[in-house]
Design an enzyme around this catalytic site. Structure first.
Site, PDB file in Angstrom:
ATOM      1  N   ARG A  13       0.856  -1.177   0.000  1.00 37.43           N
ATOM      2  CA  ARG A  13       0.000   0.000   0.000  1.00 37.43           C
ATOM      3  C   ARG A  13       0.891   1.226   0.000  1.00 37.43           C
ATOM      4  O   ARG A  13       1.846   1.295   0.784  1.00 37.43           O
ATOM      5  CB  ARG A  13      -0.903  -0.008   1.242  1.00 37.43           C
ATOM      6  CG  ARG A  13      -1.818   1.180   1.362  1.00 37.43           C
ATOM      7  CD  ARG A  13      -2.655   1.051   2.623  1.00 37.43           C
ATOM      8  NE  ARG A  13      -3.503   2.212   2.846  1.00 37.43           N
ATOM      9  CZ  ARG A  13      -4.267   2.399   3.914  1.00 37.43           C
ATOM     10  NH1 ARG A  13      -4.274   1.466   4.869  1.00 37.43           N
ATOM     11  NH2 ARG A  13      -4.994   3.482   4.047  1.00 37.43           N
ATOM     12  N   ASN A 196       6.133   5.902  -1.976  1.00 36.48           N
ATOM     13  CA  ASN A 196       7.318   5.232  -2.520  1.00 36.48           C
ATOM     14  C   ASN A 196       8.275   4.730  -1.441  1.00 36.48           C
ATOM     15  O   ASN A 196       9.472   4.581  -1.681  1.00 36.48           O
ATOM     16  CB  ASN A 196       8.067   6.163  -3.486  1.00 36.48           C
ATOM     17  CG  ASN A 196       7.207   6.593  -4.659  1.00 36.48           C
ATOM     18  OD1 ASN A 196       6.506   5.758  -5.242  1.00 36.48           O
ATOM     19  ND2 ASN A 196       7.240   7.874  -5.000  1.00 36.48           N
ATOM     20  N   ARG A 197       7.749   4.505  -0.249  1.00 38.49           N
ATOM     21  CA  ARG A 197       8.532   4.022   0.892  1.00 38.49           C
ATOM     22  C   ARG A 197       9.602   5.022   1.339  1.00 38.49           C
ATOM     23  O   ARG A 197      10.534   4.651   2.063  1.00 38.49           O
ATOM     24  CB  ARG A 197       9.188   2.661   0.589  1.00 38.49           C
ATOM     25  CG  ARG A 197       8.170   1.537   0.358  1.00 38.49           C
ATOM     26  CD  ARG A 197       7.334   1.294   1.607  1.00 38.49           C
ATOM     27  NE  ARG A 197       6.450   0.152   1.490  1.00 38.49           N
ATOM     28  CZ  ARG A 197       5.147   0.208   1.207  1.00 38.49           C
ATOM     29  NH1 ARG A 197       4.573   1.390   0.964  1.00 38.49           N
ATOM     30  NH2 ARG A 197       4.420  -0.873   1.173  1.00 38.49           N
ATOM     31  N   LEU A 198       9.466   6.276   0.930  1.00 36.72           N
ATOM     32  CA  LEU A 198      10.401   7.316   1.372  1.00 36.72           C
ATOM     33  C   LEU A 198       9.796   8.023   2.586  1.00 36.72           C
ATOM     34  O   LEU A 198       9.434   9.197   2.550  1.00 36.72           O
ATOM     35  CB  LEU A 198      10.689   8.287   0.227  1.00 36.72           C
ATOM     36  CG  LEU A 198      11.392   7.655  -0.978  1.00 36.72           C
ATOM     37  CD1 LEU A 198      11.551   8.670  -2.105  1.00 36.72           C
ATOM     38  CD2 LEU A 198      12.758   7.095  -0.564  1.00 36.72           C
TER      39      LEU A 198
END
Length: 218
Positions: A13, A196-198
């Site tokens: 997600r 974006n997992r940042l």
């Protein structure tokens, strides 16, 4: 995995719903920031927002973790209560360090704490114990927490013994083997999910001069 089990590898997600965590919006200290996020988690209707994962390790470094309920926090640290003879109790008394995680997934947030562990004073334990429901008070006497028992009947027998000892009314004292533990933070990290997992990760870290704020790479 079983044939009808979904693949965890395909579950993902993107975290886009709750904005950023920037230094300019951070509270002046970790207690203020934790209080702000805790209030927001409570207002959002999260189930048991005071639930936290407590990780400990024995003297050989073998870890264990479980979920418990936070019962208080201030500038000294985070407090929960337990049977000192339980696994977590014996581990922190032998190896006084722990880590906490508050997993506020619906808000795409976590708070991660690491630090030393100390017992709270007996007066604080007794004051909190007096506020517990009577059934919970009796349960603290009834259960040899983390010990092997033969069956559920042994648990029920422990409760019956506590009822016979203390009756249906009157004060139930805090057991001598039961009390509070305080995690005194060396670090308190506030984690906000981003796209974006940042993710945003801002950490308060204790130094000799006080806490400093650091940004960690996601």
């Amino acid at each position: 995995m079983t044939p009808d089990s979904p693949s965890p590898a395909g579950m993902r997600r993107d975290y886009t719903e709750h904005g950023a965590l920037l230094e300019t919006g951070l509270a002046a200290d970790w207690t203020g920031q934790f209080g702000r996020w805790f209030a927001e988690a409570s207002a959002a209707g999260l189930p048991e927002p005071n639930a936290m994962i407590v990780a400990t390790a024995d003297t050989e470094g073998r870890p264990s973790a479980r979920t418990v309920l936070l019962k208080g926090y201030d500038e000294r640290g985070f407090v929960f209560f337990t049977n000192y003879a339980s696994r977590k109790g014996t581990e922190v008394l032998a190896n006084p360090a722990a880590s906490l995680v508050f997993p506020w997934f619906p808000m795409q947030r976590q708070v991660l704490v690491a630090g030393a562990v100390e017992q709270v004073d007996r007066a604080e334990t007794e004051a909190y114990f007096a506020t517990r429901p009577r059934g919970s008070q009796l349960g603290a006497w009834a259960s040899p927490q983390s010990q092997v028992v033969p069956d559920r009947a042994a648990v029920e027998a422990g409760l019956q013994a506590a009822l016979e000892r203390f009756g249906n009314d009157g004060d139930v004292p805090a057991p001598p083997h039961w009390g509070g533990l305080r995690v005194v933070p060396e670090t308190v990290e506030f984690w906000q999910g981003r796209s974006n997992r940042l993710h945003d990760r801002l950490r308060f870290r204790r130094t000799e001069e006080g806490f400093v704020v650091e940004r960690l790479a996601p």
